[in-house]
Write a protein that holds these residues in place. Structure first.
Motif, mmCIF file in Angstrom:
data_model
loop_
_atom_site.group_PDB
_atom_site.id
_atom_site.type_symbol
_atom_site.label_atom_id
_atom_site.label_comp_id
_atom_site.label_asym_id
_atom_site.label_seq_id
_atom_site.Cartn_x
_atom_site.Cartn_y
_atom_site.Cartn_z
ATOM 1 N N PHE A 25 0.829 -1.207 0.000
ATOM 2 C CA PHE A 25 0.000 0.000 0.000
ATOM 3 C C PHE A 25 0.864 1.259 0.000
ATOM 4 O O PHE A 25 0.631 2.192 -0.781
ATOM 5 N N LEU A 26 1.871 1.295 0.891
ATOM 6 C CA LEU A 26 2.746 2.464 0.976
ATOM 7 C C LEU A 26 3.547 2.663 -0.309
ATOM 8 O O LEU A 26 3.747 3.797 -0.747
ATOM 9 N N ILE A 30 3.349 6.028 -2.553
ATOM 10 C CA ILE A 30 4.533 6.800 -2.949
ATOM 11 C C ILE A 30 4.532 7.026 -4.455
ATOM 12 O O ILE A 30 4.761 8.142 -4.926
ATOM 13 N N VAL A 31 4.250 5.982 -5.217
ATOM 14 C CA VAL A 31 4.219 6.109 -6.679
ATOM 15 C C VAL A 31 3.119 7.089 -7.091
ATOM 16 O O VAL A 31 3.339 7.971 -7.932
ATOM 17 N N ASP A 32 1.938 6.955 -6.494
ATOM 18 C CA ASP A 32 0.813 7.835 -6.846
ATOM 19 C C ASP A 32 1.103 9.297 -6.494
ATOM 20 O O ASP A 32 0.813 10.201 -7.290
ATOM 21 N N LEU A 99 6.203 -10.487 -3.377
ATOM 22 C CA LEU A 99 5.004 -10.199 -2.604
ATOM 23 C C LEU A 99 4.045 -9.193 -3.238
ATOM 24 O O LEU A 99 2.920 -9.069 -2.779
ATOM 25 N N TYR A 100 4.466 -8.460 -4.228
ATOM 26 C CA TYR A 100 3.559 -7.487 -4.844
ATOM 27 C C TYR A 100 2.440 -8.209 -5.576
ATOM 28 O O TYR A 100 2.675 -9.158 -6.328
ATOM 29 N N LYS A 101 1.219 -7.732 -5.356
ATOM 30 C CA LYS A 101 0.038 -8.322 -5.977
ATOM 31 C C LYS A 101 0.174 -8.343 -7.505
ATOM 32 O O LYS A 101 -0.218 -9.302 -8.159
ATOM 33 N N SER A 102 0.741 -7.292 -8.061
ATOM 34 C CA SER A 102 0.875 -7.200 -9.518
ATOM 35 C C SER A 102 1.850 -8.235 -10.075
ATOM 36 O O SER A 102 1.892 -8.462 -11.269
ATOM 37 N N PHE A 147 12.444 5.425 1.085
ATOM 38 C CA PHE A 147 11.484 4.407 1.514
ATOM 39 C C PHE A 147 11.141 3.453 0.370
ATOM 40 O O PHE A 147 11.076 2.238 0.571
ATOM 41 N N LEU A 148 10.915 3.994 -0.798
ATOM 42 C CA LEU A 148 10.605 3.160 -1.955
ATOM 43 C C LEU A 148 11.729 2.161 -2.221
ATOM 44 O O LEU A 148 11.473 0.980 -2.479
#
Length: 185
Positions: A25-26, A30-32, A99-102, A147-148
């Motif tokens: 989510f974080l 950050i990307v958004d 782990l990323y859903k995408s 953080f990213l």
């Protein structure tokens, strides 16, 4: 480079605790924020008539050129570099599920081209180009970029060297591009 054991331990812990959902989510947040903020800054730069609107501290035409061309040329260049180098990602090398859903469907999961991290490169080159225009947003982007970078590593899609190279390349090319492109034009 982190070991296979380290990655598998991190992934296991994040899965067991469900923490990966918050990190995912974080990461998306950050990307958004980066995309929305960068887009708004571009719009303001191109709509602004005054030399010093919206805290611009460099001449308006150079602002537009730097904000648009430097990140664009940089992202194209780093994409070509990644394709040429073809370094595998941690989940490819160590055979685990990122782990990323995408990345859930292996057909849509990126393979190779993990070095340097394009996400981290992009946020750092945009941040460096934003600093002379809107200092606060540039600093926020640099902090979010750190953080990213950490999130991309602990979620298993990049090695530390990938994100460090992305941050350094983005920062250096942002500075160099902001100097060279106005000289050329």
């Amino acid at each position: 480079m982190l070991s296979e054991k380290t990655y598998k331990s991190m992934i296991s812990y994040l899965k067991e605790t469900g923490t990966y959902r918050y990190i995912e989510f974080l990461t998306q947040l950050i990307v958004d924020i980066t995309v929305l903020g960068y887009t708004m800054t571009l719009i303001l730069a191109f709509l602004s008539e005054k030399k010093n609107d919206f805290r611009f501290v460099i001449p308006q035409e150079l602002t537009k050129i730097n904000l648009l061309l430097v990140p664009l040329i940089g992202v194209i260049g780093v994409s070509l570099l990644r394709k040429r180098l073809g370094h595998p990602r941690p989940y490819e090398l160590y055979h685990f599920e990122p782990l990323y859903k995408s990345y859930a469907d292996p057909k849509f999961r990126p393979h190779g081209a993990g070095f340097p991290s394009r996400h981290v490169f992009s946020i750092f080159i945009i941040a460096v180009c934003e600093l002379p225009v809107y200092k606060l947003f540039g600093v926020v982007l640099l902090i979010m970029g750190v953080f990213l970078a950490v999130f991309r590593v602990i979620m298993g899609v990049h090695f530390p060297r990938d994100v460090i190279a992305g941050a350094l390349l983005g920062s250096v090319l942002g500075v160099i591009g902001s100097i060279i492109i106005p000289m050329i034009l």
